[in-house]
Design an enzyme around this catalytic site. Structure first.
Site, mmCIF file in Angstrom:
data_model
loop_
_atom_site.group_PDB
_atom_site.id
_atom_site.type_symbol
_atom_site.label_atom_id
_atom_site.label_comp_id
_atom_site.label_asym_id
_atom_site.label_seq_id
_atom_site.Cartn_x
_atom_site.Cartn_y
_atom_site.Cartn_z
ATOM 1 N N LYS B 77 0.853 -1.201 0.000
ATOM 2 C CA LYS B 77 0.000 0.000 0.000
ATOM 3 C C LYS B 77 0.885 1.245 0.000
ATOM 4 C CE LYS B 77 -3.951 2.003 2.506
ATOM 5 N NZ LYS B 77 -4.743 1.956 3.763
ATOM 6 N N SER B 152 -9.692 2.273 2.769
ATOM 7 C CA SER B 152 -8.799 2.956 1.857
ATOM 8 C C SER B 152 -7.887 2.009 1.065
ATOM 9 C CB SER B 152 -7.941 3.956 2.640
ATOM 10 O OG SER B 152 -7.088 3.287 3.552
ATOM 11 N N SER B 176 -9.809 0.008 6.969
ATOM 12 C CA SER B 176 -9.194 0.100 5.638
ATOM 13 C C SER B 176 -8.475 -1.157 5.157
ATOM 14 C CB SER B 176 -8.214 1.278 5.588
ATOM 15 O OG SER B 176 -8.918 2.489 5.584
#
Lengths: 99, 498
Positions: B77, B152, B176
């Site tokens: 990420k 997210s 997330s």
């Protein structure tokens, strides 16, 4: 209930150092009305006898041993700088001098 | 080869049936084939990945003792820094920035010989539930490209579901990791707060942020968990205790005699019927596997969302003050005679997106004199009440469970103009972050009404992360024997050469 005027939002933007357009301020003023009403619900149960929790772990004063370890070189530390000079970050004028 | 689990890939590498270079190249090819549709990656580090793969192969050839995941590829990420590889956090304000150091998570991955393929898309600074807040455009759900992949960390989960990587790293502040896992039919774990170092994780809400492992199976997630977890002197909130034995738990999957607490408040109204159906069926399977299902109540969870949207923005307004156009990232309006303040104002206006600005201002308000007690102070008290609810419930059960999300994946664009509707996606995941405990989401089927994946959430007490892996592995095994094949085999092929 909670509501903020457009001037209140403009003041928050100034405090947060974001130069917002009129349209943005307008939109946020409307959205804040809705969001603040929703989040104000916390006040229903947050009575004086309830202690506050700021962090999930009850930690205080965590130290590591005081030994010298390698750190970034000046070149590495400055590698992402928008502007640099003589191994320093070059920043725009900070004090309010007369032009 | 790319549809195998990471554990199977590791076995093929160990037996010499394949090499890390071949495995990495196969994933790079898959990314080239399908990522124009999925858009999971913001940056693919082809050269770096192949070099790490070659290094892993060389170490194996030399007969070195290797970590279980050595040579297996992973998607990272874009909120965790990796030296010399662009890190944007999905924001324009960091476009082009190449960090001069590795986060601890990345150092641990490199030490374990895990191959980092590239950086995955996310909502800007991890603020969102759909990746639509990325300044670089949304990621698309591999199950239905018109739908969101969650957020997210939608890029990481979409990469797994699209077979672009067998492993991924996410971060979870209010869900997330778990919500993207749920809506993409993959597995994601938010470890106990402090279980994985936050050093080099660009901060959103420091008291809630936690990095964790994502994969397609519970065992793969556990293997990755053990690679990245552990005490780190560079993170003062990192827990100095042995890492929970999550791999052993995932391998045994034994739930006999375990008490599983169903949270009364996280089910019912507002939860899609197919979500409830799959959740109920999963409870039956766990009961058949020998667990005892009990009901537990958490009356203060209904205030968790409100408290979260005060605490997270408050911490964010402070954390994001570091983006001041002085030391890294974007600088706008640096004309002759311009003041530092006007440069800051203009840079932050241009560099931050709508949701980030909204939260910075909300946090600035919640922390301001005269309103602090009513908002931030009250939210902190709710945090205490939520933690008490968990403590009371865990006195009656070993783990708590709920659906991960109220609904399956929604359409891209459907909720972008209604922040409150968007925030509701996190209603079942947020309590875990507030209390700092562990949470897992694993796929428990597709909703009959729309054919989209449903997530099953398991919550375990502080530093008892192994419990959610035991339950997750038991449920996964029961579902697999029911379905005959992993859930992702039902997802569309995306037209790649897989």
């Amino acid at each position: 209930m909670s509501s903020l005027s457009r001037d209140d939002v403009a003041n928050l933007a100034r405090l947060a150092r974001i130069e917002m357009t009129d349209q943005e301020l307008e939109n946020l003023t409307t959205e804040f009305g809705v969001i603040l009403n929703a989040v104000a619900r916390v006040q229903e149960v947050a009575t004086t006898d309830v202690p506050a929790t700021s962090h999930p772990l009850a930690l205080t004063n965590i130290f590591r041993t005081d030994v010298v370890i390698p750190s970034l070189t000046p070149e590495e530390a400055l590698s992402g700088a928008p502007a640099s000079e003589e191994q320093r970050f070059r920043v725009p004028q900070i004090l309010g001098e007369e032009a | 080869m790319i549809k195998n689990s990471a554990a199977e890939m590791a076995q093929s590498l160990a037996s010499g049936a394949t090499t890390s270079v071949a495995l990495t190249q196969a994933h790079l090819d898959r990314i080239a084939d399908v990522d124009s549709k999925v858009r999971a990656f913001l940056h693919v580090d082809t050269e770096g990945a192949l070099k790490q793969a070659a290094d892993a192969d060389a170490a194996r050839a030399r007969g070195e003792k290797l970590s279980p995941l050595a040579g297996v590829p992973l998607a990272l990420k874009d909120v965790l820094v990796q030296k010399d590889v662009p890190t944007t956090c999905g924001s324009k304000i960091l476009e082009g920035w190449r960090p001069p150091y590795d986060s601890t998570v990345v150092s641990k991955l490199k030490n374990a010989g895990v191959v980092i393929l590239g950086k995955t898309n996310m909502d800007e600074f991890a603020m969102g539930s759909s990746t639509e807040n990325s300044a670089y455009g949304p990621t698309h759900n591999p199950w239905d490209l018109t739908r969101i992949p969650g957020g997210s960390g939608g890029g990481s989960s979409a990469a797994l579901a699209a077979f672009e990587a067998p492993l991924a790293i996410g971060t979870d502040t209010g869900g997330s990791i778990r919500q993207p896992a749920a809506v993409t039919g993959t597995v994601g774990v938010k470890p106990t707060y402090g279980g994985v170092s936050r050093y080099g994780l660009v901060a959103f809400s420091s008291s809630l942020d936690q990095a964790g492992p994502c994969a397609r199976t519970v065992l793969d997630t556990a293997l990755l968990h053990e690679v990245i977890a552990g005490h780190d002197p560079k993170d003062s909130t990192s827990i100095n205790a042995p890492v929970p034995q999550v791999v052993a738990a995932a391998k045994s999957g034994d739930v006999k005699g375990m008490k599983i607490g169903v949270v009364k408040e996280l089910n019912g109204d507002g939860y899609q019927s197919g979500v409830r159906q799959r959740f109920e069926e999963s409870l039956e399977l766990l009961a058949q596997a020998g667990a005892e299902i009990v009901e537990v109540s958490a009356p203060n969870f209904e205030y968790a969302l409100a408290a979260y949207y005060l605490i997270a923005p408050s911490e964010a307004s402070s954390n994001l003050a570091r983006f001041d156009a002085m030391r890294y990232g974007l600088r706008v309006g640096d004309a002759d005679g311009a003041s530092a303040e006007s440069v800051m104002n203009m840079t932050r206006e241009v560099g931050f997106g709508r949701e980030v600005k909204r939260r910075i201002l909300l946090g600035t308000y919640a922390l301001s004199s005269g309103y602090y007690d009513a908002y931030y102070g009250s939210a902190q008290k709710v945090r205490t009440l939520i933690t008490q609810d968990f403590n009371n419930a865990f006195a009656k059960c070993d783990v708590m469970v709920s659906p991960t999300c109220p609904t399956t994946a929604f359409k891209i664009g459907e909720k972008t103009n209604d922040p409150l509707a968007m925030y509701l996606n996190d209603i079942a995941t947020i309590p875990v972050n507030m209390a700092g405990i562990g949470g897992m989401s694993l796929p428990c089927g597709v909703a009959p009404e729309d054919g989209l994946p449903v997530g099953f959430q398991i919550m375990s007490p502080v530093m008892q992360d192994q419990r959610m892996y035991s339950v997750g592995a038991a449920l996964e095994a029961a579902l697999l024997s029911k379905w005959g094949a992993p859930l992702l085999s039902q997802a569309p092929s995306l037209g790649g050469a897989a």
